[in-house]
Scaffold this motif. Structure first.
Motif, PDB file in Angstrom:
ATOM      1  N   PHE A   2     -33.490   4.800  -0.634  1.00 25.66           N
ATOM      2  CA  PHE A   2     -33.103   5.370   0.662  1.00 25.66           C
ATOM      3  C   PHE A   2     -32.316   6.669   0.518  1.00 25.66           C
ATOM      4  O   PHE A   2     -31.964   7.292   1.521  1.00 25.66           O
ATOM      5  CB  PHE A   2     -32.278   4.343   1.457  1.00 25.66           C
ATOM      6  N   LYS A   3     -32.000   7.075  -0.719  1.00 27.44           N
ATOM      7  CA  LYS A   3     -31.293   8.326  -0.977  1.00 27.44           C
ATOM      8  C   LYS A   3     -29.978   8.385  -0.202  1.00 27.44           C
ATOM      9  O   LYS A   3     -29.718   9.325   0.555  1.00 27.44           O
ATOM     10  CB  LYS A   3     -32.181   9.524  -0.620  1.00 27.44           C
ATOM     11  N   LEU A   4     -29.162   7.348  -0.360  1.00 27.47           N
ATOM     12  CA  LEU A   4     -27.911   7.241   0.397  1.00 27.47           C
ATOM     13  C   LEU A   4     -26.954   8.387   0.093  1.00 27.47           C
ATOM     14  O   LEU A   4     -26.361   8.971   1.006  1.00 27.47           O
ATOM     15  CB  LEU A   4     -27.237   5.892   0.110  1.00 27.47           C
ATOM     16  N   LYS A   5     -26.765   8.713  -1.184  1.00 26.89           N
ATOM     17  CA  LYS A   5     -25.839   9.787  -1.538  1.00 26.89           C
ATOM     18  C   LYS A   5     -26.294  11.120  -0.975  1.00 26.89           C
ATOM     19  O   LYS A   5     -25.476  11.923  -0.516  1.00 26.89           O
ATOM     20  CB  LYS A   5     -25.712   9.868  -3.069  1.00 26.89           C
ATOM     21  N   GLU A   6     -27.594  11.345  -1.019  1.00 22.39           N
ATOM     22  CA  GLU A   6     -28.141  12.596  -0.497  1.00 22.39           C
ATOM     23  C   GLU A   6     -27.868  12.744   0.997  1.00 22.39           C
ATOM     24  O   GLU A   6     -27.702  13.852   1.512  1.00 22.39           O
ATOM     25  CB  GLU A   6     -29.642  12.651  -0.764  1.00 22.39           C
ATOM     26  N   HIS A   7     -27.793  11.604   1.706  1.00 24.69           N
ATOM     27  CA  HIS A   7     -27.542  11.619   3.150  1.00 24.69           C
ATOM     28  C   HIS A   7     -26.076  11.348   3.493  1.00 24.69           C
ATOM     29  O   HIS A   7     -25.738  11.110   4.658  1.00 24.69           O
ATOM     30  CB  HIS A   7     -28.424  10.574   3.844  1.00 24.69           C
ATOM     31  N   ASN A   8     -25.210  11.393   2.463  1.00 20.18           N
ATOM     32  CA  ASN A   8     -23.762  11.211   2.660  1.00 20.18           C
ATOM     33  C   ASN A   8     -23.428   9.910   3.396  1.00 20.18           C
ATOM     34  O   ASN A   8     -22.681   9.900   4.380  1.00 20.18           O
ATOM     35  CB  ASN A   8     -23.167  12.400   3.423  1.00 20.18           C
ATOM     36  N   THR A   9     -23.998   8.809   2.916  1.00 19.59           N
ATOM     37  CA  THR A   9     -23.746   7.511   3.533  1.00 19.59           C
ATOM     38  C   THR A   9     -23.676   6.453   2.444  1.00 19.59           C
ATOM     39  O   THR A   9     -23.853   6.755   1.259  1.00 19.59           O
ATOM     40  CB  THR A   9     -24.836   7.168   4.567  1.00 19.59           C
ATOM     41  N   ASN A  10     -23.408   5.207   2.839  1.00 19.07           N
ATOM     42  CA  ASN A  10     -23.351   4.115   1.868  1.00 19.07           C
ATOM     43  C   ASN A  10     -23.867   2.838   2.518  1.00 19.07           C
ATOM     44  O   ASN A  10     -24.160   2.822   3.724  1.00 19.07           O
ATOM     45  CB  ASN A  10     -21.929   3.924   1.344  1.00 19.07           C
ATOM     46  N   VAL A  11     -23.978   1.772   1.734  1.00 21.89           N
ATOM     47  CA  VAL A  11     -24.568   0.528   2.222  1.00 21.89           C
ATOM     48  C   VAL A  11     -23.768  -0.053   3.384  1.00 21.89           C
ATOM     49  O   VAL A  11     -24.345  -0.496   4.388  1.00 21.89           O
ATOM     50  CB  VAL A  11     -24.669  -0.509   1.079  1.00 21.89           C
ATOM     51  N   PHE A  12     -22.435  -0.055   3.275  1.00 22.39           N
ATOM     52  CA  PHE A  12     -21.620  -0.635   4.340  1.00 22.39           C
ATOM     53  C   PHE A  12     -21.788   0.138   5.649  1.00 22.39           C
ATOM     54  O   PHE A  12     -21.886  -0.466   6.728  1.00 22.39           O
ATOM     55  CB  PHE A  12     -20.145  -0.654   3.937  1.00 22.39           C
ATOM     56  N   THR A  13     -21.822   1.459   5.564  1.00 25.75           N
ATOM     57  CA  THR A  13     -22.017   2.278   6.775  1.00 25.75           C
ATOM     58  C   THR A  13     -23.368   1.991   7.409  1.00 25.75           C
ATOM     59  O   THR A  13     -23.481   1.857   8.633  1.00 25.75           O
ATOM     60  CB  THR A  13     -21.916   3.773   6.427  1.00 25.75           C
ATOM     61  N   GLU A  14     -24.393   1.877   6.575  1.00 29.08           N
ATOM     62  CA  GLU A  14     -25.733   1.583   7.086  1.00 29.08           C
ATOM     63  C   GLU A  14     -25.793   0.187   7.706  1.00 29.08           C
ATOM     64  O   GLU A  14     -26.470  -0.024   8.719  1.00 29.08           O
ATOM     65  CB  GLU A  14     -26.763   1.701   5.956  1.00 29.08           C
ATOM     66  N   LEU A  15     -25.084  -0.761   7.115  1.00 32.17           N
ATOM     67  CA  LEU A  15     -25.022  -2.121   7.651  1.00 32.17           C
ATOM     68  C   LEU A  15     -24.357  -2.120   9.025  1.00 32.17           C
ATOM     69  O   LEU A  15     -24.858  -2.733   9.983  1.00 32.17           O
ATOM     70  CB  LEU A  15     -24.244  -3.029   6.697  1.00 32.17           C
ATOM     71  N   SER A  16     -23.235  -1.433   9.144  1.00 34.26           N
ATOM     72  CA  SER A  16     -22.525  -1.341  10.421  1.00 34.26           C
ATOM     73  C   SER A  16     -23.387  -0.656  11.471  1.00 34.26           C
ATOM     74  O   SER A  16     -23.450  -1.087  12.631  1.00 34.26           O
ATOM     75  CB  SER A  16     -21.217  -0.569  10.218  1.00 34.26           C
TER      76      SER A  16
END
Length: 428
Positions: A2-16
């Motif tokens: 999902f390229k989380l770092k590239e989109h400046n996000t993380n798993v917890f943020t995506e979960l919320s």
């Protein structure tokens, strides 16, 4: 993936973000069950099918396009499916599902071409906004009618309902709660208003408290693969198929434009950004799959914006949203116990939100063709109980006035094609 770092996000943020999106659009499961049940489809099967297509479409969207876009059965076209086609035009729901399937197939084919760009550049923005506003007025009118706040009258066609009836008063309470919660931007405003209105209704004897809250998912066998494609392949139904296609496309593109602006997605200046194309492809395939499961057109949900506001930036948000929807498969007893007048206020509020698109049209600077076309689109959808009639009348008048004033430069192949189809809608 999902390229989380590239989109400046993380798993917890995506979960919320996924949970927030789930809360704001969870209402679609019981609401769609009520709407399609009015067309004769068994509510139990529709509720399960709605939850299933939401899970599958949203999961596929997240994995395929890597965007935080959730998908489910579209508000507006589901109302048109039930009240316009099945109840209005007396089309069997199996044939109506065939129409949805054909429009989905066309969307799949066109989503892999440059048709998206062509149709968007062909049709004036003001008319596209009028279509959104017209659908809003249409579903709001349906909501008011279903609540009994508007009733038929042989002298005036429609008149005010009987507000001394307890059922109507429950609907008024639901409408006030839905508007209030939404105005305060409360997460899950619609589902919260449905829950509170239902409790009030049950307390005063309108319906009864559910005997149980959870059960095994109902079978979708009564509506699975029951679409009638052969009957839908009729020249007289071509305008309806085109209406579903164009409306779904406008709805999706409008949603993606709004959500993309907030999430910095779908940027036209980035030639390597294929997310818009892939999201459209996911939408088209979801519509086709939905018709096989037994539900009306599937589309991208504007409620995805709530997840974006929580920081969702990738497809992982959509994946989490899909996983949360698995729980709705087991909530049938609760959904069945909800009184209708706790559900239908949501249609009115959603209709109002769609109607606000009309405010973006500058009528002072618009010519008569645009003003007349927009007016007929908005006014005829609710008055004729048909999205097709509204779009057809609007484009016919727009083209006729342009030709009468020799403004041929404002006409193109796209407008002329839709005008011709609009002409067929009336003569057929």
């Amino acid at each position: 993936m999902f390229k989380l770092k590239e989109h400046n996000t993380n798993v917890f943020t995506e979960l919320s973000a996924g949970f927030t999106t789930f809360l704001t659009m969870m209402y679609i499961v019981p609401v769609n069950g009520f709407i399609l049940a009015d067309a004769g489809l068994p509510m139990e099967a529709v509720v399960t099918a709605t939850a299933l297509i939401t899970i599958l479409a949203t999961l596929f969207s997240g994995l395929w396009s890597n965007t935080p876009i959730a998908m489910s059965v579209g508000m507006g076209l589901n109302a048109y499916f039930s009240y316009g086609l099945v109840l209005g035009m007396k089309i069997p729901w199996e044939t109506a599902l065939g129409i949805v399937f054909l429009s989905g197939i066309l969307f799949v084919i066109l989503s892999f071409t440059n048709f998206r760009v062509w149709i968007m550049t062909s049709i004036p923005m003001n008319l596209r906004r009028a279509i959104s506003a017209g659908i809003g007025s249409f579903i709001a009118f349906i909501g008011l009618k279903q609540m009994g706040m508007i009733v038929d009258n042989p002298a005036t066609l429609v008149s005010l309902g009987d507000f001394s009836k307890l059922e109507v008063q429950i609907g008024v309470i639901g409408l006030i709660l839905a508007f209030t919660f939404y105005s305060y931007r409360i997460k899950g405003a619609f589902i919260l208003s449905i829950v509170i209105t239902s409790i009030i209704a049950w307390t005063f004897g309108v319906g009864s408290f559910p005997e149980s809250y959870l059960s095994a998912p109902a079978s979708i066998e009564p509506i699975l693969f029951k679409l009638d494609i052969t009957s839908a392949l009729s020249l007289s139904l071509l305008p309806v198929i085109i209406t579903f296609l164009i409306t779904d496309m406008f709805d999706t593109l409008g949603t993606l434009t709004g959500v993309g602006t907030r999430a910095n997605l779908f940027q036209e200046n980035n030639k390597d950004d294929k997310s818009l194309q892939k999201t459209l492809e996911a939408d088209a395939m979801a519509t086709t799959a939905g018709s096989l499961l037994g539900v009306s057109t599937t589309t991208a949900f504007i409620e995805s914006a709530s997840g974006v506001e929580e920081g969702g930036r990738t497809g992982l948000t959509a994946v989490f949203t899909a996983l949360f929807f698995v729980g709705t498969l087991f909530m049938l007893p609760l959904f069945k116990a909800v009184p209708g007048n706790a559900i239908y206020p949501v249609l009115v509020v959603v209709g109002v939100l769609m109607f606000t698109e009309l405010g973006k049209i500058n009528f002072e600077d618009s010519d008569l063709a645009t003003s007349a076309g927009a007016f007929l689109i908005v006014i005829l959808m609710p008055l004729t109980f048909s999205i097709t009639n509204g779009i057809a009348a609007g484009f016919l008048v727009y083209t006729i006035i342009k030709i009468a004033k020799n403004q041929y430069k404002d006409l193109n192949v796209g407008i002329l094609a839709i005008t011709f189809i609009s002409f067929l809608a009336f003569i057929l």
